[in-house]
Enzyme design. Structure first.
Site, PDB file in Angstrom:
ATOM      1  N   ASP A 174       0.827  -1.199   0.000  1.00  0.00           N
ATOM      2  CA  ASP A 174       0.000   0.000   0.000  1.00  0.00           C
ATOM      3  C   ASP A 174       0.868   1.257   0.000  1.00  0.00           C
ATOM      4  OD1 ASP A 174      -2.582   1.530   0.575  1.00  0.00           O
ATOM      5  OD2 ASP A 174      -1.342   2.103   2.289  1.00  0.00           O
TER       6      ASP A 174
ATOM      7  N   GLU B  29       1.130  -0.442  -5.181  1.00  0.00           N
ATOM      8  CA  GLU B  29       0.101   0.561  -5.399  1.00  0.00           C
ATOM      9  C   GLU B  29       0.795   1.902  -5.634  1.00  0.00           C
ATOM     10  OE1 GLU B  29      -3.650   2.562  -3.049  1.00  0.00           O
ATOM     11  OE2 GLU B  29      -1.606   2.606  -2.305  1.00  0.00           O
TER      12      GLU B  29
END
Length: 829
Positions: free
Chosen positions: A426, A481
């Site tokens: 993330d 990401e």
């Protein structure tokens, strides 16, 4: 039910058919990201198809991996290499062979490679190897040794320290700890009567003395389980000593499934997966939800919010305890049961890992150790550099030795202790740049990626992390990401890249929401859609998805809600005629949960009403939601049968703005998307690569998907050669063959080439076009027409049969019928 990935388009060549999948190499589209990209994160229970977006609009190139020189590869990845970066010419970096424009930044690459090699060599010198270094959980935290429990904690700023808990009545006077020259506190706690002095499941904390004389209690940084008293409002989290006896330890029974040709990902949040308004458990998810995922053709599950986080509404992105599985859904053994159950079903399991930042909480998070510590002696940077002002969270100091040990060990812990098969990292954009992407627009200019704004400390950490992961688990899947489009992010470390396997195609969900919010259907741009779906770097693989929790979270609508609005509450029954809104929604949105997400929070009275999945909607036979679920399954099965997602053959042959039609090939399949809200095209000519006979492989307009059954599925579509062989510019849309189809409005059709028998092939090769042949075909056509006229439902298409005749007559297309020329279909440059 998977939440939203939107029509077949985001998935197919664009992602290769909606749910999101990961495919092998992606064809060359551009060397920089130039379509608009904005911050969003793949969330919710959605699929994700390997290889983002459409195939390349340019001619298909079956490219081979550019091999780096043995010298640069050795120095970057060989643990036994004795060379240094000074021994290797920067020009030998594999990335430069793929993108010569990167050579202008060779000084940047030389610097970051030197930093990586130096850091790796230091770790190998003082810790034995990177793999041993990443076993910090065997040294830090609580570890059972023969005759005692060893507890160690890194807290260099502490003046004194002790361990407290239920086992000593929260009085640490008899359990003082000692500090070594590296700021590590330790204590050996002898067994009592042959049993551990600290009982399994008992609460523990680290107590240390601040420089001002105050004593502070904190949850141990390496704690393996943390929980809260559910009977107390706003009760603080407690660290829990987790060391179950052998009889209570979960024993894995099933091996990891092999890495599939293409990874079809179902992204899930365990807590919100129940149909009831409550937090679901790991065991319930394993028993009730995993079979649904497998039945729908997915082969990978991505779990969100696994790492412990005290604030549920953070969606798991404000981690407080990195080595602890979230206690809301059960114990660590329960999570192991879930992963083992997934493996028994042939499903691989990825975990959302958050190493980009951590919770700002003091009492229950890692931030509690940042007391009186200087930047170099802390988990975090000090001042503004250590704080993310938009996320209200702390930022790691990736150059620190113990921070590297902590984070790298965290990755190995989840792989080896829980058998995860990989990760989705993330917030990688926040890690890559000192500005964290805040108030920054990425245009694709390389100066945006390689400058003083680049956080080389974080880049080196990610290189080490990816090297480690693939060293201990070669088949691991690691996804980044990143919204910036950093070149080399998804190339191997041996090439001079950062080492991720895939990046998320972050602009796709924003594009769909933008269209649904701001554009009429007739104003949708086929060129713009294609650009968003093909916008990726040559040789760097992407995961495409169509909707994330950022679009569906409270305050906004899901794709289903945008399309059908309030009608989805009252007009989804198959027993009544569908209103236009539902017709449009079923046609364009082929699967997904209808409602938005809203976690329990103060603003909604701590309600779980919108924090669950309504499985009853898809299980109720008379509701139209079953059609979405059926198409979801059909898309995955299409790849299972034809393996088109894993194919590097990806070509967009036509982007027709007037017709609102996009035609492309992925593998040997031909995809025809008609986005026009009204126009049906009879005998629509599409280009293809291979000559032969084609039939429908998937039809979004089929009855079983809530469509109108306007296209015949047992109709043969014979190809016609186009132009001069070997001269692409004389072909139809640069394709050497073509055939004609029926294309209803708002539909996606996929065609496959029928494998003919050897006898049929020999017959076709020896037969020339003749009147006799034409007569036979006409007779066949008449029989088909009779069948079609007898079918009151209209499931046969007369235009499809007519198309067959016209193809067999091998009529060359006139310039008026050629649609969009290839120059219009080139996509991003």
């Amino acid at each position: 039910m998977p939440t939203a990935c939107w029509n077949l388009l985001s998935q197919t060549a664009l992602g290769a058919l909606m749910p999101s999948s990961l495919s092998k190499d992606a064809s060359k589209v551009s060397t920089s990201s130039r379509c608009g990209i904005s911050k969003c994160q793949t969330r919710l229970i959605i699929g994700s198809f390997r290889a983002a977006g459409f195939p390349s609009p340019k001619s298909c190139v079956k490219h081979e991996r550019v091999q780096p020189t043995s010298a640069i590869s050795d120095i970057l990845t060989n643990d036994n290499s004795t060379m240094s970066t000074a021994d290797v010419e920067t020009e030998n970096i594999g990335l430069f062979g793929m993108d010569s424009a990167l050579e202008s930044y060779k000084d940047h690459f030389r610097y970051r490679i030197m930093r990586y090699v130096e850091q790796k060599k230091l770790i190998e010198t003082y810790e034995g190897s990177l793999e041993e270094f990443a076993q910090g959980y065997l040294k830090f935290g609580f570890n059972r040794e023969k005759g005692y429990i060893l507890y160690q904690e890194w807290a260099p700023a502490a003046q004194e320290a002790e361990v407290i808990g239920d086992f000593n009545g929260w009085d640490g006077s008899n359990h003082r700890m000692e500090k070594n020259q590296f700021g590590v506190w330790s204590i050996k706690i002898p067994d009592c009567n042959g049993n551990p002095a600290i009982p399994h499941k008992s609460r523990v904390k680290f107590r240390f003395k601040h420089g001002n004389g105050d004593w502070i209690d904190r949850i141990p940084a390496w704690i393996k389980y943390a929980t809260v008293d559910p009977g107390k409002f706003a009760a603080p989290y407690d660290g829990v000593y987790w060391d179950p006896p052998p009889s209570e330890r979960y024993q894995f029974k099933y091996p990891r499934p092999p890495n599939p040709k293409s990874t079809r990902i179902y992204e899930a949040h365990v807590g919100m997966s129940s149909s009831e308004p409550r937090i679901n458990s790991y065991q319930e998810f394993a028993d009730d939800v995993l079979p649904r995922i497998q039945a729908n053709g997915y082969n990978t599950v991505q779990l969100m919010a696994v790492m412990e986080h005290s604030y549920y509404a953070s969606f798991g992105y404000h981690v407080t305890n990195f080595f602890a599985a979230s206690s809301r859904s059960g114990t660590p053994e329960d999570l192991k049961y879930l992963i083992d159950k997934a493996h028994s079903l042939g499903l691989r399991v990825l975990m959302d890992v958050v190493h980009s930042h951590t919770s700002n909480n003091i009492t229950d998070g890692l931030n509690g150790f940042d007391v009186g510590q200087s930047s170099q002696d802390s988990y975090f940077h000090t001042g503004e550099r250590g704080y993310h002002k938009l996320w209200d969270s702390r930022l790691f100091n990736y150059a620190n030795w113990e921070v590297l040990r902590f984070l790298l060990s965290n990755l190995r812990w989840w792989i080896e202790e829980f058998n995860f098969d990989g990760f989705r990292f993330d917030g990688v954009t926040s890690m890559l740049y000192h500005h964290h992407g805040i108030n920054t627009t990425f245009t694709g200019n390389y100066n945006e990626y390689f400058s003083e704004a680049t956080d080389v400390d974080a880049v080196v950490y990610m290189m080490l992390a990816n090297h480690l992961i693939h060293k201990i688990l070669p088949d691991a899947t690691v996804v980044a990401e990143d919204v910036s489009g950093m070149p080399g992010l998804c190339r191997p470390v041996s090439d001079g890249g950062i080492g991720f396997d895939y990046r998320l195609a972050m602009a796709i969900p924003d594009k769909w929401i933008d269209y649904l919010k701001n554009k009429k259907d007739e104003d949708w741009s086929m060129k713009e859609i294609t650009c968003s779906l093909t916008n990726r770097r040559y040789t760097e693989k992407c995961i495409a998805y169509a909707e994330s929790h950022d679009q569906a979270i409270v305050g906004d609508k899901t794709v289903a809600f945008f399309l059908m609005d309030k009608e989805m509450y009252s007009n989804m029954s198959c027993l009544t005629e569908a209103p236009p809104e539902v017709e449009r929604g079923i046609a364009l949105h082929k699967f997904g949960h209808p409602e938005w997400i809203d976690f329990p929070r103060e603003g909604n009275g701590w309600s779980y009403e919108k924090c669950r999945r309504q499985w009853d909607l898809v299980d109720t036979d008379h509701l139209r939601y079953k059609f979405m679920n059926a198409f979801d399954k059909a898309m995955n099965l299409l790849d299972e049968e034809f393996s088109f997602l894993a194919s590097s053959k990806q070509i967009v042959s036509s982007i027709n703005e007037e017709d609102k039609v996009i035609v492309f090939e992925r593998g040997d399949l031909v995809f025809v998307f008609n986005f026009h809200p009204e126009n049906m095209y009879d005998g629509y000519k599409v280009g293809c690569d291979l000559p032969g006979k084609y039939r429908v492989a998937l039809d979004s307009d089929a009855w079983e998907f809530g469509g109108h059954g306007r296209v015949g599925h047992d109709v043969d579509h014979f190809t016609t050669p186009e132009g001069v062989p070997g001269v692409p510019e004389t072909n139809f849309n640069n394709r050497p063959n073509s055939f004609k189809v029926l294309s209803p409005p708002r539909t996606a059709l996929v065609y496959y080439m029928v494998e003919e028998t050897l006898e049929e092939n020999n017959h076709n090769k020896s037969t020339t076009f003749s009147e006799a042949g034409t007569a036979t075909l006409v007779e066949d056509e008449e029989n088909i027409k009779k069948l079609a006229s007898a079918d009151k439902s209209g499931s046969f298409s007369e235009s499809s049969t007519t198309g067959r005749l016209e193809n067999e007559e091998r009529e060359f297309a006139s310039s008026e019928n050629r649609g969009v020329v290839s120059s219009e279909a080139e996509g991003p440059n």
